[in-house]
Design an enzyme around this catalytic site. Structure first.
Site, PDB file in Angstrom:
ATOM      1  N   ALA A 193       0.909  -1.058  -0.147  1.00  0.00           N
ATOM      2  CA  ALA A 193       0.080  -0.057  -0.063  1.00  0.00           C
ATOM      3  C   ALA A 193       0.982   1.144   0.206  1.00  0.00           C
ATOM      4  CB  ALA A 193      -0.975   0.064   1.269  1.00  0.00           C
ATOM      5  N   SER A 247       1.442   5.553  -0.161  1.00  0.00           N
ATOM      6  CA  SER A 247       0.720   6.773   0.089  1.00  0.00           C
ATOM      7  C   SER A 247       1.566   7.675  -0.523  1.00  0.00           C
ATOM      8  CB  SER A 247       0.708   6.944   1.637  1.00  0.00           C
ATOM      9  OG  SER A 247       2.011   7.284   2.166  1.00  0.00           O
ATOM     10  N   GLY A 271       4.271   8.753   0.764  1.00  0.00           N
ATOM     11  CA  GLY A 271       5.212   9.293   1.914  1.00  0.00           C
ATOM     12  C   GLY A 271       6.609   8.035   2.046  1.00  0.00           C
ATOM     13  N   VAL A 272       7.262   8.480   2.992  1.00  0.00           N
ATOM     14  CA  VAL A 272       8.680   7.708   3.117  1.00  0.00           C
ATOM     15  C   VAL A 272       8.208   6.370   3.763  1.00  0.00           C
ATOM     16  CG1 VAL A 272       9.042   8.493   5.668  1.00  0.00           C
ATOM     17  CG2 VAL A 272      10.917   7.827   4.229  1.00  0.00           C
ATOM     18  N   CYS A 301     -12.213   4.182   8.260  1.00  0.00           N
ATOM     19  CA  CYS A 301     -11.438   4.025   7.091  1.00  0.00           C
ATOM     20  C   CYS A 301     -10.581   3.002   7.258  1.00  0.00           C
ATOM     21  CB  CYS A 301     -10.752   5.180   6.775  1.00  0.00           C
ATOM     22  SG  CYS A 301      -9.815   5.143   4.990  1.00  0.00           S
ATOM     23  N   CYS A 318      -7.816  13.062   5.616  1.00  0.00           N
ATOM     24  CA  CYS A 318      -7.284  13.448   4.114  1.00  0.00           C
ATOM     25  C   CYS A 318      -8.175  14.201   3.384  1.00  0.00           C
ATOM     26  CB  CYS A 318      -7.078  12.050   3.628  1.00  0.00           C
ATOM     27  SG  CYS A 318      -8.453  10.876   3.320  1.00  0.00           S
TER      28      CYS A 318
END
Length: 418
Positions: free
Chosen positions: A80, A82, A84-85, A171, A267
């Site tokens: 998954a 996103s 990001g890191v 979520c 989000c």
């Protein structure tokens, strides 16, 4: 049987489109300009790794995401992503047969800073770029309308009804992991990996979410409602390390996301205050009364949904003492206030489930709160807690998460307090 799919993308007045003819999971014909290679003869999995002009790649992703499937292969991991890191490092560890997947979720189009969100178009593009750099396929699943119905609309309705809902719990607890595990099935992947700071632990033969090793980043609370049955397939490769160790690993690997900032709010808010969002969604700011616990009028407000138990700021009262929101009544549009001791709660009812039968547990009633020892009694639709010590500022709609040592043994939305 040959079938056709279409995908398009637009940005800044420019438009790109892709049309594919498929026989099973193989592309037999393609009308796709701006890509770095021809698509005819490729499987959907192979096409998901094709690069090119950004808008053309986005259009290809829109087409592929509708029908993606791949033949099962031992050792394949769905990751998954996103943008990001954390997810980038998870992908780095997943090996040469990994496949990235990103959910594109609904955002308020009127939000002031939509690019801050983990599911923004920019975040999706960053996730795709991470996979491309690693030479791995990436699939985008457009779940905007489904997400709005399942998560955003109940969030708005909850505030309108006088609750303080937690959309991220809902979520992660159902929507996101259901979608991702279903994708792993279609992708022929053995496992789903995510960049969460949590662990999978086993208690009495049941797999449960466990606390992450980094107490400052532990995300077990946010994952508490994930169905234990899904955890047979889910792995959290960052659960044993700190955030700084993750950033150091990303920096050493030369990942572009190594210093990328994190999203901090729901989000779909797009960097905005939830009150402004609710107004745009049609929640009206009607004047109502602020009263004390005896019903005496102290002032007025412009919407009960602007307040939550434990709140002190924004009351605009000249009472000569500290007053806190004790509760709200949606039916009468009334806000009740009182001293801090009036916030004390000793019993909590929640709608949810116990993952394991327990009589005692540590109960966290907000993400950043400390766990309070409690007695647990299962009910027909969840559980009831008797707290060993009072909790303050507990709100209906928030989640009660139960821990036995480091394992999450139950979770539910708070429905009543006493």
């Amino acid at each position: 049987m040959v079938r056709e799919i279409f995908g398009d993308a637009t940005r800044g007045g420019e438009w790109a489109a892709v049309r594919l003819a498929l026989d099973g999971d193989t592309i037999v014909e393609a009308d796709a300009r701006g890509l770095e290679r021809k698509l005819a003869g490729l499987t959907l999995l192979e096409a998901a790794a094709v690069g090119g002009e950004p808008l053309a790649v986005e259009a290809l992703a829109a087409a592929i995401g509708q029908v993606f499937e791949a033949k099962s292969r031992p050792g394949r991991v769905a990751v998954a992503m996103s943008g990001g890191v954390d997810s980038a490092v998870a992908l780095l560890r997943a090996g040469p047969d990994a496949i990235g997947v990103t959910l594109r979720l609904w955002q308020d189009p009127a939000a002031p800073d939509g690019e801050r969100a983990c599911c923004s178009p920019a975040a999706v593009a960053a996730a795709r770029a991470t996979c491309r750099t690693a030479g791995l396929p990436h699939v985008t699943l457009d779940r905007r309308e489904h997400f709005k119905r399942a998560i955003v609309d109940p969030f708005v309705e909850g505030y309108g009804a006088g609750e303080t809902p937690n959309p991220c719990m809902r979520c992660n607890g159902a929507f996101r992991f259901d979608e991702l595990v279903a994708f792993a099935d279609r992708a022929g992947a053995d496992e789903l990996w995510t960049g969460h700071y949590a662990r999978v632990v086993e208690r009495d033969g049941v797999r449960l979410v466990g606390r992450g090793a980094d107490p400052w980043k532990d995300q077990s609370y946010m994952l508490a409602a994930v169905d234990p049955a899904l955890l047979e397939r889910v792995r959290f490769p960052l659960g044993e390390q700190t955030k700084e160790e993750t950033r150091a690993e990303a920096t050493a690997a030369g990942l572009a996301s190594a210093r990328r900032a994190e999203s901090q709010e729901a989000c779909f808010l797009g960097g905005d205050d939830y009150r402004a969002f609710l107004e745009r969604q049609g929640i009206r700011g009607e004047e109502g009364d602020i009263v004390d616990q005896e019903g005496a009028l102290l002032g007025s407000h412009d919407g009960h949904w602007r307040f939550t138990p434990g709140q002190r700021r924004g009351l605009r009262l000249d009472a000569g003492r500290a007053l806190y929101v004790v509760g709200t009544d949606a039916a009468t549009n009334t806000v009740t206030v009182g001293p801090r001791e009036a916030l004390a709660v000793r019993a909590v009812e929640a709608r949810g489930r116990l993952h394991l039968p327990v009589e005692r547990a540590g109960a966290k009633l907000r993400y950043r709160s400390e766990a309070i020892p409690a007695s647990v009694a299962e009910t027909s639709d969840g559980f009831r807690l008797e707290l060993d010590e009072p909790a303050y500022g507990v709100a209906r709609g928030q989640f009660a998460v139960l821990y036995a040592d480091d394992a999450v043994v139950g979770a539910g939305a708070i429905t009543d307090v006493a």
